[in-house]
Write an enzyme that holds these catalytic residues in place. Structure first.
Site, PDB file in Angstrom:
ATOM      1  N   HIS A   1      47.063  71.586  31.401  1.00  0.00           N
ATOM      2  CA  HIS A   1      48.221  72.458  31.339  1.00  0.00           C
ATOM      3  C   HIS A   1      49.324  71.750  31.573  1.00  0.00           C
ATOM      4  O   HIS A   1      49.708  71.592  31.753  1.00  0.00           O
ATOM      5  CB  HIS A   1      47.323  73.181  32.417  1.00  0.00           C
ATOM      6  CG  HIS A   1      47.864  74.848  32.385  1.00  0.00           C
ATOM      7  ND1 HIS A   1      49.371  75.031  33.585  1.00  0.00           N
ATOM      8  CD2 HIS A   1      47.239  75.809  32.228  1.00  0.00           C
ATOM      9  CE1 HIS A   1      49.034  76.740  32.997  1.00  0.00           C
ATOM     10  NE2 HIS A   1      48.350  76.937  32.514  1.00  0.00           N
TER      11      HIS A   1
ATOM     12  N   ASP B   1      44.406  68.285  39.450  1.00  0.00           N
ATOM     13  CA  ASP B   1      44.741  69.582  39.200  1.00  0.00           C
ATOM     14  C   ASP B   1      43.229  70.154  38.792  1.00  0.00           C
ATOM     15  O   ASP B   1      41.782  70.291  38.207  1.00  0.00           O
ATOM     16  CB  ASP B   1      44.990  70.310  37.027  1.00  0.00           C
ATOM     17  CG  ASP B   1      45.132  71.239  37.347  1.00  0.00           C
ATOM     18  OD1 ASP B   1      44.674  72.039  37.787  1.00  0.00           O
ATOM     19  OD2 ASP B   1      45.735  71.524  35.714  1.00  0.00           O
TER      20      ASP B   1
ATOM     21  N   GLN C   1      40.450  74.315  37.247  1.00  0.00           N
ATOM     22  CA  GLN C   1      39.115  75.109  36.607  1.00  0.00           C
ATOM     23  C   GLN C   1      38.399  74.591  37.364  1.00  0.00           C
ATOM     24  O   GLN C   1      37.068  74.474  36.587  1.00  0.00           O
ATOM     25  CB  GLN C   1      39.603  74.830  34.669  1.00  0.00           C
ATOM     26  CG  GLN C   1      40.729  75.560  33.973  1.00  0.00           C
ATOM     27  CD  GLN C   1      40.312  76.804  34.603  1.00  0.00           C
ATOM     28  OE1 GLN C   1      39.358  78.076  34.205  1.00  0.00           O
ATOM     29  NE2 GLN C   1      41.589  77.722  33.716  1.00  0.00           N
TER      30      GLN C   1
ATOM     31  N   LYS D   1      41.646  82.654  40.644  1.00  0.00           N
ATOM     32  CA  LYS D   1      40.538  81.697  39.781  1.00  0.00           C
ATOM     33  C   LYS D   1      38.996  81.426  40.552  1.00  0.00           C
ATOM     34  O   LYS D   1      38.409  81.590  39.568  1.00  0.00           O
ATOM     35  CB  LYS D   1      40.969  80.359  38.462  1.00  0.00           C
ATOM     36  CG  LYS D   1      42.220  80.405  38.326  1.00  0.00           C
ATOM     37  CD  LYS D   1      42.144  78.935  37.780  1.00  0.00           C
ATOM     38  CE  LYS D   1      43.146  79.331  37.078  1.00  0.00           C
ATOM     39  NZ  LYS D   1      45.099  80.009  35.667  1.00  0.00           N
TER      40      LYS D   1
ATOM     41  N   CYS E   1      49.259  77.656  27.410  1.00  0.00           N
ATOM     42  CA  CYS E   1      49.647  77.276  28.671  1.00  0.00           C
ATOM     43  C   CYS E   1      49.491  76.058  27.887  1.00  0.00           C
ATOM     44  O   CYS E   1      48.903  74.651  28.670  1.00  0.00           O
ATOM     45  CB  CYS E   1      49.913  77.387  30.096  1.00  0.00           C
ATOM     46  SG  CYS E   1      50.201  78.846  30.198  1.00  0.00           S
TER      47      CYS E   1
HETATM   48  N1  PMP Z   1      45.951  74.100  35.567  1.00  0.00           N
HETATM   49  C1  PMP Z   1      44.997  74.724  35.102  1.00  0.00           C
HETATM   50  C2  PMP Z   1      44.378  73.702  34.408  1.00  0.00           C
HETATM   51  C3  PMP Z   1      44.839  75.890  34.675  1.00  0.00           C
HETATM   52  O1  PMP Z   1      44.242  76.735  33.421  1.00  0.00           O
HETATM   53  C4  PMP Z   1      45.839  76.399  35.251  1.00  0.00           C
HETATM   54  C5  PMP Z   1      45.964  78.442  35.126  1.00  0.00           C
HETATM   55  N2  PMP Z   1      46.025  78.328  33.473  1.00  0.00           N
HETATM   56  C6  PMP Z   1      46.913  76.061  35.995  1.00  0.00           C
HETATM   57  C7  PMP Z   1      46.752  74.658  36.413  1.00  0.00           C
HETATM   58  C8  PMP Z   1      47.650  76.848  36.176  1.00  0.00           C
HETATM   59  O2  PMP Z   1      47.045  77.783  37.701  1.00  0.00           O
HETATM   60  P1  PMP Z   1      48.442  79.251  38.532  1.00  0.00           P
HETATM   61  O3  PMP Z   1      48.792  79.755  37.143  1.00  0.00           O
HETATM   62  O4  PMP Z   1      47.058  79.270  38.998  1.00  0.00           O
HETATM   63  O5  PMP Z   1      48.971  78.142  39.634  1.00  0.00           O
END
Ligand code: PMP
Length: 418
Positions: free
Chosen positions: A134, A211, A214, A237, A375
């Site tokens: 991401h 990270d 998910q 999430k 993203c």
């Molecule tokens: N890493 C991953 C794998 C994600 O899916 C996301 C959110 N789509 C993020 C990081 C970023 O999370 P946040 O926008 O809540 O900081």
């Protein structure tokens, strides 16, 4: 003679109908159709207990934390620090000092880059990422590479959307300072072998950042068992409020790091000449934090723990298999990624229909799915697609909702003559 003890049969299946009753937002019609909320990788819905926890704080205990002796402030501080203990247990961190509250995964990763990264990565060093990251676990490291003169390296993907682990040893050198990778892809659903990659990173003396945006919401994640150095995740999430989340870091690493943001609460003493830092974890929590939100994240953690993360994971595994099977019955539909170990994030395209058009038709049918690059532009480039449609599942989703998705896709195909 001891009498035989008959143990009750353990129910692994979730009582999804009862769980759905806990989530008020799920019980609505969208465009005249029952809502099928399949955008959980972006954010989850919130159970009533979490909504109540946040409201309850504002109605009864609203005060700033750590800074006053008055009763409301003591209550707010107790609840806020209590939430930290709940998060510590949830990820099995050894000590509460290792749990830094953040606004989410993005902030946690940036914290590590700006502090540990700036302090430890120099010209000639290497940063190993993967092609499935991401942007939140990609762009901060690109900045660090620019500042430091370090080199970015990437672990590539196999055609099934798993990581090319066969390249790992060649990519890891004595110059590798950090390996940062996602536990579960927010596009392909691939669940990466975290323990194996972390162990490989440690063999060359690199630190490993995972990270967990998910993974932590969807499966048991044990920071100690996986020997993680850093783990970042977002509360919104995992049934918690926006503006909540945490960064886990090994204590000795956090202790050696400079602060991230500077200001109130993160100091021990300040003079006109300089300052000394507060103890962990407050050294990294400058200013007034997201008090209500972190308290309600604690409630979300209780909620998920009461259900059991094994059971949440099992339900999502079952529903993912069902969804993949049903989507497989649609001609012209391609799902990206077919990893043997995968979670409930399913990205796909339908021949002849732009993913945004598809998502729009789905919305008309009450199905909340997402279209875009999620993203993850480099990953989409790798897939040869500018965008995809994504359905992502959670503990409250049902086979009926998967059927609504399938009906919506079939309708779009008729509509666009695809
Ligand atoms: N890493 C991953 C794998 C994600 O899916 C996301 C959110 N789509 C993020 C990081 C970023 O999370 P946040 O926008 O809540 O900081």
């Amino acid at each position: 003679m001891t009498s035989a003890v008959v143990l009750p049969t353990k129910t692994v299946g979730l009582d999804v109908e009862r769980i759905r009753d806990d989530f008020p937002a799920l019980h609505q019609r969208v465009n005249g159709k029952p809502l099928a909320y399949l955008d959980n990788a972006a954010t989850s819905q919130k159970p009533q207990v979490v909504i109540d926890a946040e409201r309850d704080y504002f109605e009864h205990d609203n005060a700033n934390v750590h800074r006053a002796v008055h009763t409301l402030s003591s209550r707010a501080t107790l609840a806020y620090e209590g939430a930290r203990d709940k998060v510590r247990r949830f990820i099995n961190a050894p000590v509460r000092e290792s749990v830094v509250f953040t606004r989410g995964a993005t902030e946690g990763i940036n914290l590590v880059v700006y502090t540990w990264g700036r302090g430890n990565v120099q010209e000639g060093d290497e940063i190993l990422l993967t092609e499935m990251e991401h942007h939140s676990n990609l762009v901060p490291w690109q900045l660090l590479a620019q500042w430091s003169g370090a080199t970015l390296r990437y672990l590539g993907l196999r055609p099934d959307g798993t990581l090319r682990l066969e390249d790992l040893d060649a990519l890891l050198t004595r110059r590798t300072k950090v390996v940062a990778f996602t536990h579960m892809s927010n596009v392909l659903g691939t669940i990466n072998p975290v323990a194996e990659i972390v162990a490989a990173a440690h063999r060359v003396g690199a630190v490993a950042l995972v990270d967990g945006a998910q993974s932590v919401p969807h499966m048991p994640v044990d920071a100690q068992a996986l020997d993680l150095d850093f783990l970042a995740f977002s509360g919104h999430k995992m049934c918690g409020p926006t503006g909540s989340g945490a960064l886990y870091g090994k204590r000795h690493l956090l202790e050696a790091m400079d602060p991230f943001l500077a200001g109130g609460d993160m100091i021990s003493s300040v003079s006109l000449e300089g300052a000394t830092w507060n103890e962990l974890p407050w050294k990294f929590e400058a200013g007034t934090p997201s008090i209500a939100q972190q308290i309600a994240l604690g409630t979300a953690v209780d909620y998920l723990s009461d259900i059991g993360m094994e059971a949440v994971f099992a339900h999502e595994q079952e529903l993912t298999a069902y969804a993949l099977d049903r989507l497989g019955s649609i001609p012209g539909l391609e799902v990206y990624g077919s990893a043997p170990q995968r979670g409930g994030v399913i990205s796909f395209n339908v021949e002849g229909i732009h993913p945004h058009d598809l998502a729009q038709v789905l919305d008309q049918e009450g199905v909340a799915a997402r279209a875009g690059n999620h993203c993850a532009q480099p990953l989409h480039r790798r897939l040869g697609q500018p965008a995809s449609c994504r359905a992502s599942l959670y503990l409250y989703n049902t086979e009926d909702e998967v059927e609504a998705l399938v009906r919506g896709i079939r309708l779009a195909k008729t509509f666009f003559g695809a």
